[in-house]
Design a protein around this motif. Structure first.
Motif, PDB file in Angstrom:
ATOM      1  N   ILE A 211       7.582   8.804 -12.976  1.00 32.46           N
ATOM      2  CA  ILE A 211       6.363   8.034 -13.238  1.00 32.46           C
ATOM      3  C   ILE A 211       5.744   7.540 -11.934  1.00 32.46           C
ATOM      4  O   ILE A 211       4.519   7.632 -11.737  1.00 32.46           O
ATOM      5  N   ALA A 212       6.549   7.030 -11.026  1.00 39.52           N
ATOM      6  CA  ALA A 212       6.018   6.532  -9.755  1.00 39.52           C
ATOM      7  C   ALA A 212       5.317   7.638  -8.983  1.00 39.52           C
ATOM      8  O   ALA A 212       4.271   7.404  -8.354  1.00 39.52           O
ATOM      9  N   ALA A 213       5.864   8.830  -9.023  1.00 41.13           N
ATOM     10  CA  ALA A 213       5.294   9.938  -8.266  1.00 41.13           C
ATOM     11  C   ALA A 213       4.044  10.510  -8.928  1.00 41.13           C
ATOM     12  O   ALA A 213       3.103  10.924  -8.237  1.00 41.13           O
ATOM     13  N   GLU A 214       4.007  10.532 -10.259  1.00 38.79           N
ATOM     14  CA  GLU A 214       2.954  11.252 -10.967  1.00 38.79           C
ATOM     15  C   GLU A 214       1.832  10.367 -11.495  1.00 38.79           C
ATOM     16  O   GLU A 214       0.705  10.839 -11.684  1.00 38.79           O
ATOM     17  N   ALA A 215       2.104   9.099 -11.757  1.00 34.35           N
ATOM     18  CA  ALA A 215       1.094   8.244 -12.382  1.00 34.35           C
ATOM     19  C   ALA A 215      -0.147   8.020 -11.525  1.00 34.35           C
ATOM     20  O   ALA A 215      -1.266   7.982 -12.063  1.00 34.35           O
ATOM     21  N   PRO A 216      -0.028   7.840 -10.204  1.00 34.51           N
ATOM     22  CA  PRO A 216      -1.242   7.521  -9.433  1.00 34.51           C
ATOM     23  C   PRO A 216      -2.374   8.527  -9.609  1.00 34.51           C
ATOM     24  O   PRO A 216      -3.552   8.135  -9.585  1.00 34.51           O
ATOM     25  N   ALA A 217      -2.055   9.789  -9.802  1.00 37.06           N
ATOM     26  CA  ALA A 217      -3.102  10.801  -9.943  1.00 37.06           C
ATOM     27  C   ALA A 217      -3.904  10.628 -11.223  1.00 37.06           C
ATOM     28  O   ALA A 217      -5.005  11.171 -11.345  1.00 37.06           O
ATOM     29  N   ARG A 218      -3.381   9.886 -12.170  1.00 37.76           N
ATOM     30  CA  ARG A 218      -4.063   9.683 -13.452  1.00 37.76           C
ATOM     31  C   ARG A 218      -4.562   8.248 -13.613  1.00 37.76           C
ATOM     32  O   ARG A 218      -4.931   7.837 -14.692  1.00 37.76           O
ATOM     33  N   LEU A 240      10.674   2.108  -5.488  1.00 35.14           N
ATOM     34  CA  LEU A 240      10.050   3.376  -5.863  1.00 35.14           C
ATOM     35  C   LEU A 240       8.528   3.236  -5.911  1.00 35.14           C
ATOM     36  O   LEU A 240       7.793   4.115  -5.444  1.00 35.14           O
ATOM     37  N   LEU A 241       8.037   2.135  -6.464  1.00 28.85           N
ATOM     38  CA  LEU A 241       6.591   1.936  -6.534  1.00 28.85           C
ATOM     39  C   LEU A 241       6.002   1.734  -5.142  1.00 28.85           C
ATOM     40  O   LEU A 241       4.920   2.253  -4.839  1.00 28.85           O
ATOM     41  N   ALA A 242       6.689   0.999  -4.308  1.00 28.61           N
ATOM     42  CA  ALA A 242       6.188   0.792  -2.952  1.00 28.61           C
ATOM     43  C   ALA A 242       6.109   2.105  -2.196  1.00 28.61           C
ATOM     44  O   ALA A 242       5.122   2.367  -1.487  1.00 28.61           O
ATOM     45  N   ALA A 243       7.132   2.936  -2.344  1.00 34.71           N
ATOM     46  CA  ALA A 243       7.133   4.224  -1.653  1.00 34.71           C
ATOM     47  C   ALA A 243       6.026   5.135  -2.154  1.00 34.71           C
ATOM     48  O   ALA A 243       5.537   6.000  -1.411  1.00 34.71           O
ATOM     49  N   ALA A 244       5.602   4.957  -3.412  1.00 38.09           N
ATOM     50  CA  ALA A 244       4.531   5.773  -3.982  1.00 38.09           C
ATOM     51  C   ALA A 244       3.151   5.215  -3.676  1.00 38.09           C
ATOM     52  O   ALA A 244       2.139   5.781  -4.106  1.00 38.09           O
ATOM     53  N   ILE A 249       3.073  -5.464  -6.021  1.00 34.59           N
ATOM     54  CA  ILE A 249       4.242  -5.245  -6.875  1.00 34.59           C
ATOM     55  C   ILE A 249       4.879  -6.593  -7.205  1.00 34.59           C
ATOM     56  O   ILE A 249       5.052  -7.442  -6.326  1.00 34.59           O
ATOM     57  N   ALA A 250       5.203  -6.781  -8.475  1.00 35.14           N
ATOM     58  CA  ALA A 250       5.796  -8.042  -8.915  1.00 35.14           C
ATOM     59  C   ALA A 250       6.822  -7.760 -10.000  1.00 35.14           C
ATOM     60  O   ALA A 250       6.713  -6.777 -10.736  1.00 35.14           O
ATOM     61  N   VAL A 251       7.807  -8.638 -10.090  1.00 36.27           N
ATOM     62  CA  VAL A 251       8.840  -8.557 -11.122  1.00 36.27           C
ATOM     63  C   VAL A 251       8.629  -9.713 -12.085  1.00 36.27           C
ATOM     64  O   VAL A 251       8.524 -10.872 -11.662  1.00 36.27           O
ATOM     65  N   LEU A 252       8.574  -9.414 -13.377  1.00 35.93           N
ATOM     66  CA  LEU A 252       8.338 -10.414 -14.405  1.00 35.93           C
ATOM     67  C   LEU A 252       9.598 -10.589 -15.250  1.00 35.93           C
ATOM     68  O   LEU A 252      10.233  -9.600 -15.633  1.00 35.93           O
TER      69      LEU A 252
END
Length: 275
Positions: A211-218, A240-244, A249-252
């Motif tokens: 998801i981290a790798a593929e979501a940004p394109a959409r 993973l999100l930071a690298a992508a 970024i936040a944790v809830l």
């Protein structure tokens, strides 16, 4: 057999089977079987009620026996083909509703509970739910029909974002995240749910990597990504999100104070400097 006697017998049987809250489950099963009864009322078809208790004693989830599970503001049909909606996942819905959105993508939609809960709250929004399971998609479509949301909710068979077109300003997912080594320690009830909705195998992070790798394109610039996580995965998923390339970024945490959702945003498009 009176309702009082039936509940007492059911409670003893469920407790002996290790059911965590035997009295509550016995009452729910009796109400499902016979409606509301006073303690002295006779139970209709007591053998039928005992059959329901036997299923619960075998650790089949109450939601599967009843065929439904309450989540957010609605009741959703559930089967053995979908993950049973958990109260903890409502934290993801709550976080998604903190800001407006017009087009939402729900990856691994299962029963459709996340997507449909969001669309019911945002009447100007539309959404797409994806899943690799045709049986799960059939359950999600049925729930959309029951809630009157099929005009705004689409469903498609997809392996995460494979073959998905369009742009979304909100992407959400409760992906499988249990590590393979943790599966044996899970409650017996989870054996009635689809294994693929619980674990991707390995370290439990495989779905997040995809998801981290593929979501940004959409995703549109500034769009949000919200991922439910296991309580020990916040740091790994955030990395993973930071690298992508995700920002903010936040944790809830959930109501029990456990890490439950990781949120990230696709950075806004760079402004044209005019040079």
């Amino acid at each position: 057999m009176t309702a009082r006697d039936a509940l007492a017998r059911a409670r003893v049987r469920l407790a002996a089977a290790g059911v965590p809250d035997p009295f509550t489950d016995a009452r729910r099963l009796l109400q499902h079987h016979a409606g509301t009864l006073f303690d002295v009322d006779p139970v209709p078809d007591p053998e039928g009620f005992e059959a329901l208790v036997a299923r619960r004693a075998a650790r089949e989830p109450v939601s599967h026996i009843l065929g439904r599970r309450d989540f957010w503001r609605h009741a959703f049909r559930v089967t053995a083909d979908v993950l049973d909606p958990r109260p903890e996942t409502e934290r993801l819905v709550e976080a998604a509703l903190e800001r407006p959105f017009r087009r939402v993508l729900d990856l691994g939609t299962g029963s459709g509970c996340i997507l449909l809960s969001l669309l019911a709250e945002r009447t100007d929004a539309t959404g797409l739910g994806t899943d690799v399971s045709d049986a799960a998609l059939a359950v999600a479509r049925g729930n959309a029909d029951a809630l009157g949301l099929r005009a705004r909710a689409e469903f498609a068979r997809a392996d995460w974002l494979d073959g998905i077109d369009g742009a979304f300003d909100l992407v959400v997912s409760n992906p499988p995240y249990v590590a393979e080594a943790e599966m044996a320690a899970l409650a017996p009830e989870l054996g009635f749910e689809p294994r693929g909705a619980l674990t991707p195998g390995g370290d439990g992070l495989g779905a997040y990597r995809r998801i981290a790798a593929e979501a940004p394109a959409r995703m549109t610039p500034g769009a949000r990504l919200l991922l439910e996580i296991g309580p020990t995965q916040a740091a790994a998923v955030s990395e993973l999100l930071a690298a992508a390339g995700f920002a903010r970024i936040a944790v809830l945490d959930d109501l029990d104070g456990r890490n439950r959702v990781v949120r990230g945003e696709k950075p806004p498009a760079a402004r044209d400097s005019g040079l």
